[in-house]
Design a protein around this motif. Structure first.
Motif, PDB file in Angstrom:
ATOM      1  N   PRO A 283       6.549   6.270 -22.512  1.00  9.88           N
ATOM      2  CA  PRO A 283       7.778   6.910 -22.037  1.00  9.88           C
ATOM      3  C   PRO A 283       8.197   8.137 -22.834  1.00  9.88           C
ATOM      4  N   ALA A 284       7.536   8.407 -23.950  1.00  5.84           N
ATOM      5  CA  ALA A 284       7.929   9.525 -24.810  1.00  5.84           C
ATOM      6  C   ALA A 284       6.714   9.991 -25.612  1.00  5.84           C
ATOM      7  N   TYR A 285       6.920  11.045 -26.374  1.00  6.80           N
ATOM      8  CA  TYR A 285       5.865  11.582 -27.246  1.00  6.80           C
ATOM      9  C   TYR A 285       5.262  10.495 -28.114  1.00  6.80           C
ATOM     10  N   ARG A 286       3.943  10.462 -28.167  1.00  8.29           N
ATOM     11  CA  ARG A 286       3.217   9.549 -29.042  1.00  8.29           C
ATOM     12  C   ARG A 286       2.172  10.341 -29.830  1.00  8.29           C
ATOM     13  N   SER A 287       2.053  10.017 -31.122  1.00  5.75           N
ATOM     14  CA  SER A 287       1.161  10.762 -32.007  1.00  5.75           C
ATOM     15  C   SER A 287      -0.080   9.991 -32.410  1.00  5.75           C
ATOM     16  N   GLY A 288      -0.067   8.645 -32.290  1.00  3.62           N
ATOM     17  CA  GLY A 288      -1.197   7.834 -32.722  1.00  3.62           C
ATOM     18  C   GLY A 288      -1.574   6.797 -31.697  1.00  3.62           C
ATOM     19  N   PRO A 293      -9.075  -4.552 -31.416  1.00  2.00           N
ATOM     20  CA  PRO A 293     -10.440  -5.074 -31.537  1.00  2.00           C
ATOM     21  C   PRO A 293     -10.666  -6.305 -30.669  1.00  2.00           C
ATOM     22  N   HIS A 294     -11.837  -6.341 -30.023  1.00  2.05           N
ATOM     23  CA  HIS A 294     -12.305  -7.495 -29.251  1.00  2.05           C
ATOM     24  C   HIS A 294     -11.466  -7.786 -28.006  1.00  2.05           C
ATOM     25  N   LEU A 295     -10.610  -6.841 -27.614  1.00  3.64           N
ATOM     26  CA  LEU A 295      -9.911  -6.923 -26.329  1.00  3.64           C
ATOM     27  C   LEU A 295     -10.282  -5.644 -25.576  1.00  3.64           C
ATOM     28  N   PRO A 296     -11.225  -5.704 -24.654  1.00  8.57           N
ATOM     29  CA  PRO A 296     -11.876  -4.501 -24.125  1.00  8.57           C
ATOM     30  C   PRO A 296     -10.943  -3.453 -23.539  1.00  8.57           C
ATOM     31  N   PHE A 297      -9.811  -3.863 -22.972  1.00  6.02           N
ATOM     32  CA  PHE A 297      -8.948  -2.901 -22.291  1.00  6.02           C
ATOM     33  C   PHE A 297      -7.582  -2.755 -22.948  1.00  6.02           C
ATOM     34  N   ALA A 298      -7.433  -3.241 -24.179  1.00  5.93           N
ATOM     35  CA  ALA A 298      -6.134  -3.237 -24.852  1.00  5.93           C
ATOM     36  C   ALA A 298      -6.095  -2.181 -25.952  1.00  5.93           C
ATOM     37  N   ALA A 299      -4.960  -1.476 -26.045  1.00  7.02           N
ATOM     38  CA  ALA A 299      -4.751  -0.471 -27.080  1.00  7.02           C
ATOM     39  C   ALA A 299      -3.266  -0.378 -27.383  1.00  7.02           C
ATOM     40  N   VAL A 300      -2.950   0.210 -28.536  1.00  6.72           N
ATOM     41  CA  VAL A 300      -1.574   0.408 -28.974  1.00  6.72           C
ATOM     42  C   VAL A 300      -1.366   1.887 -29.271  1.00  6.72           C
ATOM     43  N   ALA A 301      -0.217   2.427 -28.848  1.00  7.26           N
ATOM     44  CA  ALA A 301       0.163   3.804 -29.157  1.00  7.26           C
ATOM     45  C   ALA A 301       1.487   3.787 -29.910  1.00  7.26           C
ATOM     46  N   VAL A 302       1.657   4.737 -30.833  1.00  5.31           N
ATOM     47  CA  VAL A 302       2.876   4.790 -31.633  1.00  5.31           C
ATOM     48  C   VAL A 302       3.411   6.210 -31.698  1.00  5.31           C
ATOM     49  N   GLY A 303       4.714   6.310 -31.960  1.00  5.03           N
ATOM     50  CA  GLY A 303       5.379   7.586 -32.154  1.00  5.03           C
ATOM     51  C   GLY A 303       6.726   7.369 -32.800  1.00  5.03           C
ATOM     52  N   PRO A 304       7.471   8.432 -33.042  1.00  2.00           N
ATOM     53  CA  PRO A 304       8.760   8.301 -33.723  1.00  2.00           C
ATOM     54  C   PRO A 304       9.779   7.450 -32.975  1.00  2.00           C
ATOM     55  N   SER A 305       9.636   7.310 -31.644  1.00  2.00           N
ATOM     56  CA  SER A 305      10.634   6.564 -30.878  1.00  2.00           C
ATOM     57  C   SER A 305      10.164   5.189 -30.430  1.00  2.00           C
ATOM     58  N   GLY A 306       8.948   4.759 -30.830  1.00  2.20           N
ATOM     59  CA  GLY A 306       8.539   3.422 -30.443  1.00  2.20           C
ATOM     60  C   GLY A 306       7.043   3.231 -30.349  1.00  2.20           C
ATOM     61  N   SER A 307       6.673   1.987 -30.011  1.00  2.00           N
ATOM     62  CA  SER A 307       5.270   1.594 -29.872  1.00  2.00           C
ATOM     63  C   SER A 307       5.044   1.005 -28.483  1.00  2.00           C
ATOM     64  N   ASP A 308       3.860   1.259 -27.925  1.00  2.00           N
ATOM     65  CA  ASP A 308       3.517   0.790 -26.592  1.00  2.00           C
ATOM     66  C   ASP A 308       2.160   0.101 -26.623  1.00  2.00           C
ATOM     67  N   VAL A 309       1.948  -0.792 -25.656  1.00  2.00           N
ATOM     68  CA  VAL A 309       0.678  -1.482 -25.525  1.00  2.00           C
ATOM     69  C   VAL A 309       0.156  -1.303 -24.104  1.00  2.00           C
ATOM     70  N   THR A 310      -1.142  -1.185 -23.970  1.00  2.00           N
ATOM     71  CA  THR A 310      -1.810  -1.181 -22.672  1.00  2.00           C
ATOM     72  C   THR A 310      -2.830  -2.302 -22.639  1.00  2.00           C
ATOM     73  N   TYR A 311      -2.924  -2.969 -21.496  1.00  2.00           N
ATOM     74  CA  TYR A 311      -3.977  -3.959 -21.266  1.00  2.00           C
ATOM     75  C   TYR A 311      -4.907  -3.503 -20.149  1.00  2.00           C
ATOM     76  N   SER A 312      -4.798  -2.209 -19.803  1.00  2.00           N
ATOM     77  CA  SER A 312      -5.583  -1.662 -18.697  1.00  2.00           C
ATOM     78  C   SER A 312      -6.377  -0.431 -19.116  1.00  2.00           C
ATOM     79  N   GLY A 313      -6.729  -0.361 -20.387  1.00  2.00           N
ATOM     80  CA  GLY A 313      -7.534   0.747 -20.860  1.00  2.00           C
ATOM     81  C   GLY A 313      -6.814   2.074 -20.899  1.00  2.00           C
ATOM     82  N   GLY A 314      -5.474   2.048 -20.948  1.00  2.00           N
ATOM     83  CA  GLY A 314      -4.703   3.275 -21.033  1.00  2.00           C
ATOM     84  C   GLY A 314      -4.117   3.749 -19.721  1.00  2.00           C
ATOM     85  N   ARG A 315      -4.355   3.012 -18.642  1.00  2.00           N
ATOM     86  CA  ARG A 315      -3.808   3.446 -17.355  1.00  2.00           C
ATOM     87  C   ARG A 315      -2.303   3.187 -17.274  1.00  2.00           C
ATOM     88  N   SER A 316      -1.838   2.064 -17.788  1.00  2.00           N
ATOM     89  CA  SER A 316      -0.407   1.766 -17.782  1.00  2.00           C
ATOM     90  C   SER A 316      -0.008   1.215 -19.148  1.00  2.00           C
TER      91      SER A 316
END
Length: 351
Positions: A283-288, A293-316
């Protein structure tokens, strides 16, 4: 061990959710904050394992823990109080390479082989127009550093002895930069490697936000446009993460807190030749950004206003925390860490 179990539970929950849509969603993630003893902003982060983590930042600070964040040692190189260590790459509890950013001689590389007790300055930039932003290593010997364009092309520095010595690579294999194009030294993720030869460079500040790719350790490059916001010096791709040589995620946007960042996430499935916008981006700027690991479609993004998770390889993406971080990284032993302003360091846990 805690996160190894947690990610196992999360993986099972994801399978259950996929097979039984009526069930509740995956367990909620959160950050377990660690007391680092500093208020410097930590934009550089390199966890080796659940126990060994290195972090670096403003004020010439380099920190190290060998007990999972319970205590931190200030192992900063002496005489570097005016420098900003925006990236650090650690190989184990003893060996690490740190990059300070800035114009001219402020761009330097330091290496330690004894856990930060002593440091050797192994590179000091002598090109006044160069500004080094990020480091990336393919293995313990081969690595690169990237600078903003000099004479119209991004400048690449290479090492083949673990950072003990460096050389500038020829520029003829690098595409021309756009007017105003540069890297962002916000998270240590504007240059990332996957495997033994592939490396990607994130750029912004120009009319288009682009990602460069090299399959030969930085000798030759191609470049592709992304849908991440551009057209302003404050906008572009700030962080990259690649699961392998094909699947990648880009995050960024506009780092100014009073500006919106639509389409702040993008994905590739062909090694960066083409990029597609996230259907439900952060929902906002993310820098990282980092793959779990070991979850093929999961990732985490971070920025000054919060952290987000995806379980769809970055699509949502879905926001799970509102705290400020600049960068995030995960290890092979199933631990994930984030760091940022005011000396904040967190370890990913299940709530």
């Amino acid at each position: 061990m805690k996160l190894r179990i947690a990610l196992g539970v999360l993986s099972a929950a994801l399978v259950l959710t996929a097979s039984q849509p009526a069930q509740a969603g995956p367990p909620r993630l959160g950050w377990e904050l660690k007391q680092t003893g500093t208020t410097e902003r930590l934009r550089g982060l390199s966890p080796v394992s659940g126990n060994v983590v290195w972090a670096s930042g403003s004020g010439g600070v380099v920190l190290r823990t060998v007990n999972g964040g319970r205590t931190w040692q200030n192992v900063s190189p002496p005489g570097t109080e005016t420098l900003q260590f925006r990236d650090i790459e650690a190989f184990d509890a003893d060996r690490a390479v740190a990059l300070s950013i800035g114009e001219g001689t402020d761009s330097r590389v330091y290496r330690t082989e004894d856990g930060g007790r002593t440091w050797a300055e192994t590179f000091r930039n002598d090109e006044p127009r160069a500004f080094y932003d990020c480091l990336a290593f393919f293995d313990r010997r081969h690595g690169l550093a990237m600078s903003d364009p000099v004479d119209g092309r991004f400048r690449i520095l290479a090492t083949d002895d673990g950072g003990r010595s460096w050389r500038v690579l020829p520029a003829d294999g690098m595409p021309e930069a756009l007017p105003g194009e540069a890297g962002f030294a916000a998270s240590g993720q504007c240059l990332v490697a996957s495997g033994s030869r592939d490396v990607w460079l994130a750029a912004g500040g120009a009319e288009r936000a682009r990602v460069f790719h090299s399959g030969d350790r930085g000798r030759t490059w191609t470049v592709a446009d992304t849908p991440v916001p551009a057209g302003d010096p404050a906008r572009g791709v700030f962080g990259l993460a690649f699961r392998d040589r094909h699947r990648g995620i880009a995050v960024g946007g506009d780092y100014r807190p009073d500006q919106q960042s639509p389409s702040a996430g993008a994905v590739t499935r062909d090694g960066g030749r083409t990029w597609h916008p996230s259907s439900a981006p952060p929902p906002a700027y993310r820098s990282g950004v980092a793959w779990l690991p070991h979850l093929p479609f999961a990732a985490v993004a971070v920025g000054p206003s919060g952290s987000d998770v995806t379980y769809s390889g970055g699509r949502s993406w879905e926001t799970f925390d509102g705290g400020s971080f600049d960068t995030v990284s995960c290890t092979r032993d199933l631990t994930c860490w984030a760091s940022g302003e005011q000396g904040r360091v967190g370890r990913l846990v299940l709530r």
